[in-house]
Design an enzyme around this catalytic site. Sequence first.
Site, PDB file in Angstrom:
ATOM      1  N   LYS A 108      -1.863  -0.835  12.359  1.00 13.06           N
ATOM      2  CA  LYS A 108      -0.690   0.035  12.324  1.00 13.06           C
ATOM      3  C   LYS A 108      -0.324   0.611  13.691  1.00 13.06           C
ATOM      4  O   LYS A 108       0.759   1.156  13.847  1.00 13.06           O
ATOM      5  CB  LYS A 108      -0.903   1.145  11.299  1.00 13.06           C
ATOM      6  CG  LYS A 108      -0.754   0.657   9.871  1.00 13.06           C
ATOM      7  CD  LYS A 108       0.688   0.309   9.566  1.00 13.06           C
ATOM      8  CE  LYS A 108       0.886  -0.085   8.116  1.00 13.06           C
ATOM      9  NZ  LYS A 108       2.268  -0.460   7.823  1.00 13.06           N
ATOM     10  N   SER A 167      -8.775  -3.588   2.567  1.00 12.24           N
ATOM     11  CA  SER A 167      -7.767  -4.661   2.583  1.00 12.24           C
ATOM     12  C   SER A 167      -8.333  -5.902   3.247  1.00 12.24           C
ATOM     13  O   SER A 167      -8.007  -7.027   2.870  1.00 12.24           O
ATOM     14  CB  SER A 167      -6.484  -4.194   3.271  1.00 12.24           C
ATOM     15  OG  SER A 167      -6.621  -4.190   4.672  1.00 12.24           O
TER      16      SER A 167
HETATM   17  C1  PLP Z   1      -5.827  -1.156   5.997  1.00  9.82           C
HETATM   18  C2  PLP Z   1      -4.473  -1.758   5.875  1.00  9.82           C
HETATM   19  N1  PLP Z   1      -4.373  -3.055   5.583  1.00  9.82           N
HETATM   20  C3  PLP Z   1      -3.183  -3.640   5.437  1.00  9.82           C
HETATM   21  C4  PLP Z   1      -2.008  -2.946   5.576  1.00  9.82           C
HETATM   22  C5  PLP Z   1      -0.722  -3.655   5.334  1.00  9.82           C
HETATM   23  O1  PLP Z   1       0.232  -3.502   6.290  1.00  9.82           O
HETATM   24  P1  PLP Z   1       1.768  -3.651   5.989  1.00  9.82           P
HETATM   25  O2  PLP Z   1       2.294  -2.279   5.721  1.00  9.82           O
HETATM   26  O3  PLP Z   1       2.326  -4.240   7.233  1.00  9.82           O
HETATM   27  O4  PLP Z   1       1.992  -4.549   4.810  1.00  9.82           O
HETATM   28  C6  PLP Z   1      -2.087  -1.586   5.872  1.00  9.82           C
HETATM   29  C7  PLP Z   1      -0.918  -0.768   5.955  1.00  9.82           C
HETATM   30  O5  PLP Z   1      -0.955   0.442   5.948  1.00  9.82           O
HETATM   31  C8  PLP Z   1      -3.347  -0.986   6.040  1.00  9.82           C
HETATM   32  O6  PLP Z   1      -3.486   0.326   6.333  1.00  9.82           O
END
Ligand code: PLP
Length: 345
Positions: free
Chosen positions: A48, A273
Amino acid sequence: MPEGTPARAKDVSRIGRTPLLPVRLRVAGRWREVGLKLEQFNPGGSVKDRTAYALVEDLEDRGLLGPGRTVVESTSGNLGAALAYVCRSRGYPFVAVVDPRASRRNLDEMAALAATLERVDAPDAHGGYLRARIRRVRELLASDPTCVWPDQYRNPANPRVHREQTGPEILRHGSGRPDAVFVAVSTGGTLAGVAQYLRMVAPGCRVVGVDVRGSVVLGGPPGRRRLTGIGAGRPSDFARPGDGDQVRHLSDAEAVAACRLLRERTGVGVGGSSGAVLAAAARYLTERPEVERVVCLCADGADRYEDTLYSGAWLREHGFATGTTGAAAARTAAAGLAFDAVALA
Ligand SMILES: Cc1ncc(COP(=O)(O)O)c(C=O)c1O
């Protein structure tokens, strides 16, 4: 700009160019190589940083942000920490509209970077907090004309930075063109940008969007979600189900089991994630024995999940107990993971 604010160029130059760590997963008895692109090496600790920088720069370029202005954004975590960092380095006050699910670590980080925290406590009609947070942002904008909203959910600068920076970096690692790249979704900005770039320059490379069950970002029925940092209660404005070459929905138990196995066996700690992305990559490899190179974009590190998915007490409290604690083999099998061992390559 307030006194003592670090120079702008210094901060910008430290965002991006994150490392690719090769690991091997044992999938159906065979060791397969996977590259982990570790976004935790960004100065604010997550992918981010790239988005936050792009959003702030976009507002500046459009003449909407400058001295005397305050940035206001709805965020349950990583974007808040990243915006706090970018706003601090640029001298803008930052108000983060957060909710009770935000991690302690992200809240502490935002506070340490002088962000003002506005907490929304009542969930919206859908049982989540996103709409409630956005309502609060709109109230703040209406009550104070110096406030500016980057709007990570709709601002094209979000996918653009991943098209112009994250996507090209993935191909520059020199370990050969990947056959497939796995990206977790929340706003869908990272997936959309990376997919747009790779489709242009590497049409043979599959881009797979990874979400958890219960999230509606890329379609699917809404349901209970226990992890933060992946998924959302609203569809993405940037990525549609057909935008990546594929969409995978995993259980949050599988994501947690992948995180814990990776850290236990390699010492590499990633967020939930990234666990989902790794678990999705392993499933993909099971189905495609011919695939050689796979990249997982790992959005953040374990540091912000010590009190959640790396805490036995939290796992028990949230009903993960069966299959996610105890012996590694029992955990991975119970969670349905497609790999049962992992090692540094
Ligand atoms: C840990 C994590 N993984 C993945 C994402 C996914 O990002 P995006 O908002 O670009 O889909 C985020 C977004 O906040 C995140 O904090």
